[in-house]
Design a protein around this motif. Structure first.
Motif, PDB file in Angstrom:
ATOM      1  N   ALA A 231       0.721  -1.176   0.098  1.00 18.06           N
ATOM      2  CA  ALA A 231      -0.241   0.157   0.131  1.00 18.06           C
ATOM      3  C   ALA A 231       0.852   1.055   0.112  1.00 18.06           C
ATOM      4  N   SER A 232       2.081   1.067   0.252  1.00 19.46           N
ATOM      5  CA  SER A 232       3.190   2.196   0.251  1.00 19.46           C
ATOM      6  C   SER A 232       3.657   2.890  -0.884  1.00 19.46           C
ATOM      7  N   PRO A 233       4.154   3.874  -0.892  1.00 24.44           N
ATOM      8  CA  PRO A 233       4.911   4.468  -2.178  1.00 24.44           C
ATOM      9  C   PRO A 233       6.171   3.597  -2.622  1.00 24.44           C
ATOM     10  N   MET A 234       6.637   2.611  -1.688  1.00 27.54           N
ATOM     11  CA  MET A 234       7.578   1.904  -2.106  1.00 27.54           C
ATOM     12  C   MET A 234       7.241   0.885  -2.933  1.00 27.54           C
ATOM     13  N   ALA A 235       5.976   0.576  -3.078  1.00 26.23           N
ATOM     14  CA  ALA A 235       5.417  -0.466  -3.927  1.00 26.23           C
ATOM     15  C   ALA A 235       4.759   0.248  -5.356  1.00 26.23           C
ATOM     16  N   SER A 236       4.944   1.361  -5.428  1.00 24.72           N
ATOM     17  CA  SER A 236       4.340   2.293  -6.468  1.00 24.72           C
ATOM     18  C   SER A 236       4.562   1.677  -7.982  1.00 24.72           C
ATOM     19  N   TRP A 237       5.567   0.569  -8.248  1.00 23.14           N
ATOM     20  CA  TRP A 237       5.349   0.112  -9.544  1.00 23.14           C
ATOM     21  C   TRP A 237       5.464  -1.381  -9.441  1.00 23.14           C
ATOM     22  N   ILE A 238       4.525  -1.869  -8.450  1.00 18.02           N
ATOM     23  CA  ILE A 238       4.133  -3.168  -8.336  1.00 18.02           C
ATOM     24  C   ILE A 238       2.806  -3.470  -8.471  1.00 18.02           C
ATOM     25  N   THR A 239       2.309  -4.119  -9.357  1.00 24.09           N
ATOM     26  CA  THR A 239       0.740  -4.530  -9.384  1.00 24.09           C
ATOM     27  C   THR A 239       0.585  -5.790 -10.302  1.00 24.09           C
ATOM     28  N   GLY A 240      -0.597  -6.456  -9.893  1.00 31.26           N
ATOM     29  CA  GLY A 240      -0.635  -7.859 -10.533  1.00 31.26           C
ATOM     30  C   GLY A 240       0.433  -8.769 -10.109  1.00 31.26           C
ATOM     31  N   HIS A 241       0.855  -8.655  -8.833  1.00 33.71           N
ATOM     32  CA  HIS A 241       2.076  -9.358  -8.261  1.00 33.71           C
ATOM     33  C   HIS A 241       1.269 -10.279  -7.024  1.00 33.71           C
ATOM     34  N   ASP A 242       1.798 -11.404  -6.901  1.00 37.74           N
ATOM     35  CA  ASP A 242       1.326 -12.405  -5.822  1.00 37.74           C
ATOM     36  C   ASP A 242       2.457 -12.399  -4.882  1.00 37.74           C
ATOM     37  N   LEU A 243       2.563 -11.663  -3.614  1.00 35.79           N
ATOM     38  CA  LEU A 243       3.508 -11.804  -2.691  1.00 35.79           C
ATOM     39  C   LEU A 243       3.329 -12.951  -1.715  1.00 35.79           C
ATOM     40  N   VAL A 244       3.976 -13.826  -1.588  1.00 37.65           N
ATOM     41  CA  VAL A 244       3.971 -15.243  -0.832  1.00 37.65           C
ATOM     42  C   VAL A 244       4.556 -15.032   0.422  1.00 37.65           C
ATOM     43  N   VAL A 245       3.968 -14.939   1.404  1.00 41.60           N
ATOM     44  CA  VAL A 245       4.656 -14.860   3.026  1.00 41.60           C
ATOM     45  C   VAL A 245       4.311 -15.888   3.641  1.00 41.60           C
ATOM     46  N   ASP A 246       5.383 -17.061   3.411  1.00 40.61           N
ATOM     47  CA  ASP A 246       4.936 -18.242   4.026  1.00 40.61           C
ATOM     48  C   ASP A 246       6.287 -19.103   4.779  1.00 40.61           C
ATOM     49  N   GLY A 247       7.193 -17.974   4.928  1.00 41.96           N
ATOM     50  CA  GLY A 247       8.454 -18.544   5.667  1.00 41.96           C
ATOM     51  C   GLY A 247       9.237 -19.527   4.788  1.00 41.96           C
ATOM     52  N   GLY A 248       9.052 -19.536   3.520  1.00 40.32           N
ATOM     53  CA  GLY A 248       9.824 -20.222   2.688  1.00 40.32           C
ATOM     54  C   GLY A 248       9.339 -21.717   2.405  1.00 40.32           C
ATOM     55  N   VAL A 249       8.062 -22.063   3.000  1.00 35.12           N
ATOM     56  CA  VAL A 249       7.420 -23.358   2.719  1.00 35.12           C
ATOM     57  C   VAL A 249       7.387 -23.764   1.337  1.00 35.12           C
ATOM     58  N   SER A 250       6.938 -22.804   0.466  1.00 33.05           N
ATOM     59  CA  SER A 250       6.786 -23.107  -0.938  1.00 33.05           C
ATOM     60  C   SER A 250       7.891 -23.434  -1.559  1.00 33.05           C
ATOM     61  N   ALA A 251       9.190 -22.963  -1.152  1.00 25.17           N
ATOM     62  CA  ALA A 251      10.527 -23.281  -1.776  1.00 25.17           C
ATOM     63  C   ALA A 251      10.965 -24.851  -1.272  1.00 25.17           C
ATOM     64  N   ARG A 252      10.220 -25.428  -0.485  1.00 26.92           N
ATOM     65  CA  ARG A 252      10.866 -26.742  -0.165  1.00 26.92           C
ATOM     66  C   ARG A 252      10.169 -27.979  -1.269  1.00 26.92           C
ATOM     67  N   PRO A 253      11.319 -28.566  -1.480  1.00 28.45           N
ATOM     68  CA  PRO A 253      10.900 -29.626  -2.703  1.00 28.45           C
ATOM     69  C   PRO A 253      10.215 -30.657  -2.266  1.00 28.45           C
ATOM     70  N   THR A 254       9.139 -31.264  -3.158  1.00 27.99           N
ATOM     71  CA  THR A 254       8.361 -32.142  -2.878  1.00 27.99           C
ATOM     72  C   THR A 254       8.738 -33.642  -3.192  1.00 27.99           C
ATOM     73  N   TRP A 255       9.966 -33.778  -3.778  1.00 27.60           N
ATOM     74  CA  TRP A 255      10.544 -34.909  -4.292  1.00 27.60           C
ATOM     75  C   TRP A 255      11.703 -35.287  -3.446  1.00 27.60           C
TER      76      TRP A 255
END
Length: 255
Positions: A231-255
């Motif tokens: 919501a801040s001016p720091m993200a003024s050129w960011i739109t259409g983005h999905d910011l994942v906030v999960d402590g890195g779980v999504s980076a864990r390989p499943t194999w």
């Protein structure tokens, strides 16, 4: 409230402010200088309003059933009127997460989740965009999605499908509302701590901690910080983005 003032002068509406994540978002917005309209349906947010005010911020409680399209529009207009005709940020956080096996799930049970988690996002965003597009500074809309939008869990088919649609709605809205200076993004949380979670789901919490590179569950303020950034001016050129906030779980390989 103490903070860096990243959102000083902004008026923000946070839906579902009565829940843990919503409360964390609201407090972070207020700490950064925003006046916050706190939506609730059944949970009392008066204590949250008082906490913000006692800390020197501005807040108001607004009640609405977001499965009703007219109620969504009314909520946005009430928030903007309270904000002096302005609405700089909308956080679509309200949602439900029941568990139900897909075989045997009724259409009514499916719709109860989709209407709350997806249709309300569409209706609130549409109403907020009409307010924001009249302002020279535009605005920021943030949907709270979930990592389950990309990683479905058993018994959550309706929830995962709705959250996946929320992510795509944000990307579509970013395209169509961008010319009016309105940015639309999503924040996808992982498992967020709440009172009683470890007692209710000890094995799941244990597995999460083992899977997370950071070794912990998320906190409501982690999601609040992500929303403040978007919501801040720091993200003024960011739109259409999905910011994942999960402590890195999504980076864990499943194999």
């Amino acid at each position: 409230m103490s903070g860096d003032g990243l959102l000083a002068g902004q008026v923000a509406l946070v839906t579902g402010a009565g829940g843990g994540i919503g409360r964390g978002i609201a407090l972070r917005f207020a700490a950064q200088g925003a006046a916050v309209a706190l939506h609730h349906r059944t949970r009392d947010v008066d204590s949250l309003v008082e906490r913000v005010r006692e800390s020197g911020g501005r807040a108001i409680a607004l009640r609405a059933d977001l499965t009703d399209e007219d109620a969504c529009t009314r909520l946005v207009h009430e928030a903007a009127e309270w904000g002096g005709g302005r609405l700089n940020a909308l956080v679509n956080n309200a949602g439900v997460q029941p568990t139900r096996a897909l075989p045997g799930m009724t259409v009514a049970q499916w719709r109860a989740v989709v209407d709350t988690n997806l249709s309300s996002v569409f209706a609130c965003t549409q109403a907020a965009a009409e307010v924001m597009r009249t302002a020279s500074e535009g605005g920021s809309v943030i949907h709270i999605a979930s990592i389950e939008a990309a990683h479905p869990a058993p018994l959550h088919a309706h929830y995962s499908a709705a959250k996946a649609a929320v992510v795509m709605h944000a990307r579509s809205a970013a395209l169509e509302y961008g010319p009016y200076g309105i940015r639309v993004n999503t924040v996808s949380p992982g498992l967020i701590a709440r009172d009683g979670l470890e007692e209710d789901w000890p094995e799941g919490v244990r597995r999460w901690r083992l899977a997370a590179p950071t070794g912990r569950l998320g906190r409501p303020e982690d999601i609040g910080d992500a929303c403040v950034f978007l919501a801040s001016p720091m993200a003024s050129w960011i739109t259409g983005h999905d910011l994942v906030v999960d402590g890195g779980v999504s980076a864990r390989p499943t194999w």
